[in-house]
Design a protein around this motif. Structure first.
Motif, short mmCIF file in Angstrom:
data_model
loop_
_atom_site.label_atom_id
_atom_site.label_comp_id
_atom_site.label_asym_id
_atom_site.label_seq_id
_atom_site.Cartn_x
_atom_site.Cartn_y
_atom_site.Cartn_z
N MET A 1 0.84 -1.17 0.00
CA MET A 1 0.00 0.00 0.00
C MET A 1 0.89 1.23 0.00
O MET A 1 1.96 1.23 0.56
N GLY A 2 0.41 2.28 -0.63
CA GLY A 2 1.20 3.49 -0.73
C GLY A 2 2.04 3.51 -2.00
O GLY A 2 3.16 4.00 -1.99
N ARG A 3 1.48 3.00 -3.10
CA ARG A 3 2.21 2.96 -4.37
C ARG A 3 2.65 4.34 -4.83
O ARG A 3 3.77 4.54 -5.24
N SER A 4 1.72 5.29 -4.78
CA SER A 4 2.05 6.62 -5.27
C SER A 4 1.74 7.72 -4.27
O SER A 4 1.90 8.88 -4.57
N SER A 5 1.28 7.34 -3.11
CA SER A 5 0.92 8.32 -2.10
C SER A 5 1.25 7.77 -0.72
O SER A 5 1.00 6.61 -0.44
N GLY A 6 1.76 8.62 0.14
CA GLY A 6 2.22 8.17 1.45
C GLY A 6 1.27 8.43 2.60
O GLY A 6 1.69 8.43 3.76
N GLY A 55 5.75 2.79 -2.48
CA GLY A 55 6.37 3.53 -3.58
C GLY A 55 7.57 4.36 -3.20
O GLY A 55 8.18 5.02 -4.05
N ALA A 56 7.96 4.34 -1.94
CA ALA A 56 9.12 5.13 -1.49
C ALA A 56 10.40 4.59 -2.10
O ALA A 56 10.56 3.38 -2.27
N GLY A 57 11.31 5.47 -2.40
CA GLY A 57 12.63 5.06 -2.88
C GLY A 57 12.69 4.53 -4.29
O GLY A 57 13.75 4.05 -4.72
N GLN A 58 11.62 4.61 -5.03
CA GLN A 58 11.62 4.08 -6.39
C GLN A 58 12.59 4.85 -7.29
O GLN A 58 13.12 4.28 -8.24
N ASP A 59 12.83 6.13 -6.98
CA ASP A 59 13.78 6.91 -7.76
C ASP A 59 15.21 6.36 -7.62
O ASP A 59 16.03 6.50 -8.52
N ILE A 60 15.50 5.71 -6.52
CA ILE A 60 16.82 5.12 -6.29
C ILE A 60 16.84 3.67 -6.80
O ILE A 60 17.73 3.25 -7.51
N LEU A 61 15.79 2.95 -6.43
CA LEU A 61 15.75 1.50 -6.64
C LEU A 61 15.46 1.09 -8.08
O LEU A 61 16.09 0.18 -8.60
N ALA A 62 14.53 1.76 -8.72
CA ALA A 62 14.12 1.36 -10.06
C ALA A 62 14.32 2.49 -11.06
O ALA A 62 13.47 2.72 -11.92
N ALA A 63 15.40 3.20 -10.93
CA ALA A 63 15.67 4.34 -11.81
C ALA A 63 15.65 3.90 -13.27
O ALA A 63 16.32 2.96 -13.65
N GLY A 64 14.82 4.58 -14.06
CA GLY A 64 14.75 4.29 -15.49
C GLY A 64 13.83 3.15 -15.87
O GLY A 64 13.62 2.90 -17.04
N SER A 65 13.25 2.45 -14.91
CA SER A 65 12.36 1.33 -15.23
C SER A 65 11.01 1.87 -15.70
O SER A 65 10.42 2.74 -15.09
N ALA A 77 9.63 -1.74 -7.76
CA ALA A 77 10.64 -2.59 -7.13
C ALA A 77 10.25 -2.74 -5.66
O ALA A 77 9.63 -1.85 -5.07
N ASP A 78 10.61 -3.86 -5.05
CA ASP A 78 10.23 -4.14 -3.66
C ASP A 78 11.20 -3.44 -2.72
O ASP A 78 12.29 -3.93 -2.44
N VAL A 79 10.77 -2.30 -2.19
CA VAL A 79 11.64 -1.44 -1.40
C VAL A 79 11.95 -2.02 -0.01
O VAL A 79 13.04 -1.82 0.50
N GLY A 80 11.02 -2.75 0.59
CA GLY A 80 11.23 -3.27 1.94
C GLY A 80 12.42 -4.20 2.07
O GLY A 80 13.35 -3.93 2.85
N PRO A 81 12.43 -5.31 1.33
CA PRO A 81 13.58 -6.21 1.41
C PRO A 81 14.89 -5.55 0.98
O PRO A 81 15.94 -5.84 1.54
N TRP A 82 14.83 -4.65 0.01
CA TRP A 82 16.02 -3.93 -0.43
C TRP A 82 16.58 -3.09 0.71
O TRP A 82 17.79 -3.14 0.97
N LEU A 83 15.72 -2.34 1.41
CA LEU A 83 16.19 -1.53 2.53
C LEU A 83 16.76 -2.41 3.65
O LEU A 83 17.79 -2.07 4.23
N ARG A 84 16.09 -3.50 3.94
CA ARG A 84 16.58 -4.43 4.96
C ARG A 84 18.00 -4.86 4.63
O ARG A 84 18.90 -4.81 5.48
N ASP A 85 18.21 -5.28 3.39
CA ASP A 85 19.54 -5.75 2.97
C ASP A 85 20.57 -4.62 3.03
O ASP A 85 21.72 -4.84 3.42
N GLU A 86 20.17 -3.41 2.63
CA GLU A 86 21.08 -2.27 2.69
C GLU A 86 21.47 -1.95 4.13
O GLU A 86 22.64 -1.66 4.41
N PHE A 87 20.51 -2.00 5.06
CA PHE A 87 20.81 -1.76 6.47
C PHE A 87 21.75 -2.84 7.01
O PHE A 87 22.70 -2.54 7.73
#
Length: 185
Positions: A1-6, A55-65, A77-87
């Motif tokens: 939830m929150g694809r384009s709005s927070g 939808g948060a972080g899509q500018d970083i995660l899926a740039a140009g997609s 792109a799935d921001v949750g698991p990506w952030l977990r891995d980055e942390f």
């Protein structure tokens, strides 16, 4: 939830009282600044809670997609698991022990018992929709406007998506409540 709005992430963060960082699609962030801020919170409190809209972080995660699904919606792109891995990588590089958890609340949110106010509100909306349909109206929804339940034309409602105003009162109230700095370079 929150694809384009927070809105959901922002309201849940404010209501919970335990969130330390809230990330929404309307506000870009620097991954490095985010990691540094979370590290500072961990050092101070011993734990941190980060609430992330889909939808948060899509500018970083899926740039140009530009991929879309069958309905024409952007495939995010799935921001949750990506952030977990980055942390995890960040804290490991610092030599800091951090137990990073990722919880996808999709079903948790939908399975919480409703409040009496929500139950009554939904009942009134449903009754209004039935009354409108019996009256022969189509292409409408029911909503609360200035303390009155009204019929609203769907084409008018969907002509422009609602977005959180990053300079608005609600977002700034949340940032102040959780001491969240601007996380952009």
């Amino acid at each position: 939830m929150g694809r384009s709005s927070g809105f959901i992430a922002m309201q849940a963060s404010m209501a919970s009282g335990v969130v330390d960082v809230c990330l929404i699609p309307e506000v870009s962030f620097s991954l490095q600044k985010l990691k540094e801020h979370v590290a500072m919170i961990l050092e101070k409190k011993g734990h941190a809670v980060v609430c992330v809209a889909e939808g948060a972080g899509q500018d970083i995660l899926a740039a140009g997609s530009t991929a879309t699904d069958a309905s024409g919606n952007a495939i995010l792109a799935d921001v949750g698991p990506w952030l977990r891995d980055e942390f995890k990588k960040y804290f490991k590089s610092l030599g800091t022990e951090a137990d990073v958890k990722y919880i996808d609340p999709s079903y948790i949110i939908r399975s919480i018992p409703t409040t009496s106010n929500d139950r009554i509100y939904c009942k009134v909306l449903g009754q209004g929709a039935v009354h409108g349909a019996f009256a022969g109206y189509t292409g409408f929804t029911v909503g609360l406007v200035n303390t009155h339940y009204v019929y609203l034309p769907i084409p008018t409602i969907i002509q422009a998506p609602r977005k959180v105003n990053p300079r608005g009162r609600r977002w700034n109230r949340l940032k102040t409540a959780i001491n969240q700095p601007d996380l952009i370079d």
